[in-house]
Design a protein around this motif. Structure first.
Motif, PDB file in Angstrom:
ATOM      1  N   PHE A 121     -23.257 -23.956  24.147  1.00 57.01           N
ATOM      2  CA  PHE A 121     -22.969 -24.854  22.959  1.00 57.01           C
ATOM      3  C   PHE A 121     -21.466 -25.028  22.993  1.00 57.01           C
ATOM      4  O   PHE A 121     -20.681 -24.270  23.332  1.00 57.01           O
ATOM      5  CB  PHE A 121     -23.151 -23.874  21.403  1.00 57.01           C
ATOM      6  CG  PHE A 121     -24.436 -23.458  21.388  1.00 57.01           C
ATOM      7  CD1 PHE A 121     -25.519 -24.249  20.736  1.00 57.01           C
ATOM      8  CD2 PHE A 121     -24.857 -22.406  21.903  1.00 57.01           C
ATOM      9  CE1 PHE A 121     -26.658 -23.942  20.645  1.00 57.01           C
ATOM     10  CE2 PHE A 121     -26.343 -21.935  21.825  1.00 57.01           C
ATOM     11  CZ  PHE A 121     -27.285 -22.816  21.049  1.00 57.01           C
ATOM     12  N   VAL A 122     -20.921 -26.219  22.502  1.00 54.03           N
ATOM     13  CA  VAL A 122     -19.534 -26.803  22.690  1.00 54.03           C
ATOM     14  C   VAL A 122     -19.053 -27.167  21.329  1.00 54.03           C
ATOM     15  O   VAL A 122     -19.605 -27.590  20.565  1.00 54.03           O
ATOM     16  CB  VAL A 122     -19.664 -28.200  23.428  1.00 54.03           C
ATOM     17  CG1 VAL A 122     -18.396 -28.595  23.725  1.00 54.03           C
ATOM     18  CG2 VAL A 122     -20.326 -27.737  24.902  1.00 54.03           C
TER      19      VAL A 122
ATOM     20  N   VAL B  49     -23.824 -19.242  25.337  1.00 56.51           N
ATOM     21  CA  VAL B  49     -22.361 -19.218  25.418  1.00 56.51           C
ATOM     22  C   VAL B  49     -21.862 -20.238  24.727  1.00 56.51           C
ATOM     23  O   VAL B  49     -22.234 -21.435  24.653  1.00 56.51           O
ATOM     24  CB  VAL B  49     -22.197 -19.217  26.840  1.00 56.51           C
ATOM     25  CG1 VAL B  49     -20.657 -19.166  27.100  1.00 56.51           C
ATOM     26  CG2 VAL B  49     -22.869 -18.055  27.711  1.00 56.51           C
ATOM     27  N   THR B  50     -20.818 -20.113  23.692  1.00 56.53           N
ATOM     28  CA  THR B  50     -20.261 -21.172  23.127  1.00 56.53           C
ATOM     29  C   THR B  50     -18.588 -21.415  23.758  1.00 56.53           C
ATOM     30  O   THR B  50     -17.956 -20.343  24.127  1.00 56.53           O
ATOM     31  CB  THR B  50     -19.777 -20.785  21.646  1.00 56.53           C
ATOM     32  OG1 THR B  50     -21.182 -20.435  20.959  1.00 56.53           O
ATOM     33  CG2 THR B  50     -19.289 -22.003  21.060  1.00 56.53           C
ATOM     34  N   VAL B  51     -18.687 -22.673  24.003  1.00 57.28           N
ATOM     35  CA  VAL B  51     -17.286 -22.998  24.625  1.00 57.28           C
ATOM     36  C   VAL B  51     -16.421 -23.970  23.858  1.00 57.28           C
ATOM     37  O   VAL B  51     -17.214 -24.789  23.325  1.00 57.28           O
ATOM     38  CB  VAL B  51     -17.646 -23.850  25.944  1.00 57.28           C
ATOM     39  CG1 VAL B  51     -16.552 -24.327  26.893  1.00 57.28           C
ATOM     40  CG2 VAL B  51     -18.680 -23.071  27.062  1.00 57.28           C
ATOM     41  N   ALA B  52     -15.226 -23.496  23.755  1.00 55.42           N
ATOM     42  CA  ALA B  52     -14.404 -24.555  22.945  1.00 55.42           C
ATOM     43  C   ALA B  52     -13.528 -25.052  23.897  1.00 55.42           C
ATOM     44  O   ALA B  52     -12.651 -24.439  24.808  1.00 55.42           O
ATOM     45  CB  ALA B  52     -13.555 -23.544  21.981  1.00 55.42           C
ATOM     46  N   VAL B  53     -13.219 -26.275  23.928  1.00 56.93           N
ATOM     47  CA  VAL B  53     -12.673 -27.307  24.486  1.00 56.93           C
ATOM     48  C   VAL B  53     -11.731 -28.471  23.851  1.00 56.93           C
ATOM     49  O   VAL B  53     -12.176 -28.767  22.816  1.00 56.93           O
ATOM     50  CB  VAL B  53     -13.682 -27.989  25.599  1.00 56.93           C
ATOM     51  CG1 VAL B  53     -12.563 -28.869  26.496  1.00 56.93           C
ATOM     52  CG2 VAL B  53     -14.328 -26.918  26.460  1.00 56.93           C
TER      53      VAL B  53
ATOM     54  N   ARG C 136     -15.436 -17.160  17.376  1.00 54.28           N
ATOM     55  CA  ARG C 136     -16.492 -18.241  17.230  1.00 54.28           C
ATOM     56  C   ARG C 136     -16.894 -18.885  18.544  1.00 54.28           C
ATOM     57  O   ARG C 136     -17.888 -19.678  18.663  1.00 54.28           O
ATOM     58  CB  ARG C 136     -16.083 -19.150  16.296  1.00 54.28           C
ATOM     59  CG  ARG C 136     -15.950 -18.712  14.739  1.00 54.28           C
ATOM     60  CD  ARG C 136     -15.667 -19.885  13.738  1.00 54.28           C
ATOM     61  NE  ARG C 136     -14.304 -20.312  13.835  1.00 54.28           N
ATOM     62  CZ  ARG C 136     -14.249 -21.686  14.446  1.00 54.28           C
ATOM     63  NH1 ARG C 136     -15.063 -22.387  14.889  1.00 54.28           N
ATOM     64  NH2 ARG C 136     -12.726 -21.979  14.363  1.00 54.28           N
ATOM     65  N   ALA C 137     -16.160 -18.500  19.748  1.00 52.07           N
ATOM     66  CA  ALA C 137     -16.450 -18.898  20.936  1.00 52.07           C
ATOM     67  C   ALA C 137     -16.249 -17.978  22.074  1.00 52.07           C
ATOM     68  O   ALA C 137     -15.600 -17.085  21.775  1.00 52.07           O
ATOM     69  CB  ALA C 137     -15.347 -20.200  21.241  1.00 52.07           C
ATOM     70  N   ASP C 138     -16.895 -17.896  22.873  1.00 48.92           N
ATOM     71  CA  ASP C 138     -16.996 -17.076  24.094  1.00 48.92           C
ATOM     72  C   ASP C 138     -16.049 -17.437  25.259  1.00 48.92           C
ATOM     73  O   ASP C 138     -15.277 -16.455  25.780  1.00 48.92           O
ATOM     74  CB  ASP C 138     -18.348 -16.769  24.812  1.00 48.92           C
ATOM     75  CG  ASP C 138     -19.465 -16.575  23.641  1.00 48.92           C
ATOM     76  OD1 ASP C 138     -19.300 -15.501  23.044  1.00 48.92           O
ATOM     77  OD2 ASP C 138     -20.187 -17.481  23.423  1.00 48.92           O
TER      78      ASP C 138
ATOM     79  N   ALA D 103     -21.429 -15.765  30.256  1.00 46.44           N
ATOM     80  CA  ALA D 103     -20.138 -16.407  30.026  1.00 46.44           C
ATOM     81  C   ALA D 103     -19.327 -16.477  31.170  1.00 46.44           C
ATOM     82  O   ALA D 103     -18.545 -17.503  31.511  1.00 46.44           O
ATOM     83  CB  ALA D 103     -19.225 -15.333  28.975  1.00 46.44           C
ATOM     84  N   GLN D 104     -19.434 -15.506  32.293  1.00 50.56           N
ATOM     85  CA  GLN D 104     -18.889 -15.564  33.365  1.00 50.56           C
ATOM     86  C   GLN D 104     -19.369 -16.670  34.335  1.00 50.56           C
ATOM     87  O   GLN D 104     -18.509 -17.552  34.967  1.00 50.56           O
ATOM     88  CB  GLN D 104     -19.124 -14.295  34.330  1.00 50.56           C
ATOM     89  CG  GLN D 104     -18.494 -12.946  33.728  1.00 50.56           C
ATOM     90  CD  GLN D 104     -18.668 -11.945  34.384  1.00 50.56           C
ATOM     91  OE1 GLN D 104     -18.788 -11.762  35.841  1.00 50.56           O
ATOM     92  NE2 GLN D 104     -18.671 -10.592  33.838  1.00 50.56           N
TER      93      GLN D 104
END
Length: 330
Positions: free
Chosen positions: A123-124, A93-97, A140-142, A298-299
């Motif tokens: 992955f962040v 899971v890619t997280v964008a923050v 590119r992010a989930d 992702a959930q």
């Protein structure tokens, strides 16, 4: 050819008779005979020589017997290995923050997920709020945390939290303190933050990032609404340069509540005052792609982000208002 058919074949060979094998397998003999004929057709080879005494394997049948036993043994081993694995979702899971929020939120979330869901790899991407939104739209992010964008076409957005923006800096000569007034007492704070009118904050020597940054845009909007000019002393895109400037006393900046923990400790003239009249606020939303439901991994990550935000707010480590509904842990 499937595993069940191979098991039927082995049973016939070991029993030496279709009728005896049918009794062992608890199936009708005609059905078993049909399965063996189908297997022979698929392989293009005769597997048994048939006689009134029973069946004997052909050379092709003996070779299949050896191979089938290995295949079935491997299948059983695979089943056992899978069943021994920890249960629960797995995957990447890619997280964008936004980078200002990442240092407060992501460490505890990643540590929690490592302990509770070791089969999920996270992955962040931490970047400017604009780039976080772009990463989500570019797939590119989930999961993403968007700033001041409650709805975006192509994304499913749920409110997460809302925080105030503060004016921060060193009041070296004591000229700023008289402009402050007592603030409201927070739910989890021992002492309330002071407050400062936006018009007074705008007159301070300011160190700000350029207009492509979300906080600068919000400050510019407030200044235009009030008809006041910003006293801009330094403008740089680097957040590290901005921090270095206001920490050394070169001016004041506008900081969201999530970044207050990175500021110097109170004392020696350090000021962190909530901006009011108008209040400057910053909101966050949890975003996922709108055209598909988030997969189980992702959930799990999205729920962990919400739970950690709620925990930080409840403990007073993040001066924000929670807008999300916290789902119970599975």
């Amino acid at each position: 050819m499937d595993l069940r058919t191979l098991r039927y074949f082995i049973a016939v060979l070991e029993a030496g008779s279709l009728s005896r094998a049918a009794g062992t397998l608890y199936i009708a003999q005609p059905a078993l005979t049909a399965q063996i004929k189908k297997l022979e057709a698929e392989l293009g080879a005769q597997l048994f020589d048939r006689s009134h005494a029973g069946v004997t394997p052909t050379p092709a049948g003996l070779q299949l017997y050896e191979d089938a036993r290995r295949l079935l043994s491997d299948a059983d081993a695979v089943r056992e290995r899978i069943q021994r694995l920890p249960q629960g979702p797995e995957g990447s899971v890619t997280v964008a923050v936004p980078f200002l929020l990442a240092s407060l939120l992501l460490g505890p979330v990643l540590a929690e997920l490592k302990a509770s869901h070791p089969r999920i790899r996270v992955f962040v991407l931490d970047d400017l709020s604009l780039m976080v939104k772009k990463a989500m739209l570019d797939r590119r992010a989930d999961v993403g945390i968007l700033v001041d964008t409650p709805q975006v076409e192509g994304l499913a957005c749920r409110p997460l939290a809302r925080e105030a923006i503060f004016a921060c800096g060193f009041d070296r000569d004591g000229s700023v303190a008289p402009r402050l007034r007592a603030g409201r007492r927070g739910k989890a704070r021992l002492a309330p933050r002071p407050e400062i009118d936006f018009a007074d904050a705008a007159r301070l020597p300011l160190v700000l990032q350029s207009r492509r940054f979300a906080i600068r845009q919000r400050v510019e909007e407030a200044a235009a609404t009030l008809g006041v000019a910003l006293n801009l002393a330094h403008e740089h895109d680097s957040a590290r340069v901005i921090r270095s400037l206001y920490v050394c006393g070169a001016g004041f900046t506008f900081t969201p509540a999530c970044a207050l923990s990175d500021n110097p400790p109170a004392g020696e003239g350090w000021i962190a005052a909530r901006v009011v009249r108008p209040a400057l606020q910053r909101s966050y939303a949890i975003a996922t792609p709108a055209d598909r439901a988030p997969d189980p991994a992702a959930q799990v990550v999205a729920r962990a982000l919400v739970r950690q935000a709620a925990r930080l707010i409840a403990e007073g480590r993040w001066e924000a208002e929670l807008l999300a509904e916290v789902e119970p842990e599975a």
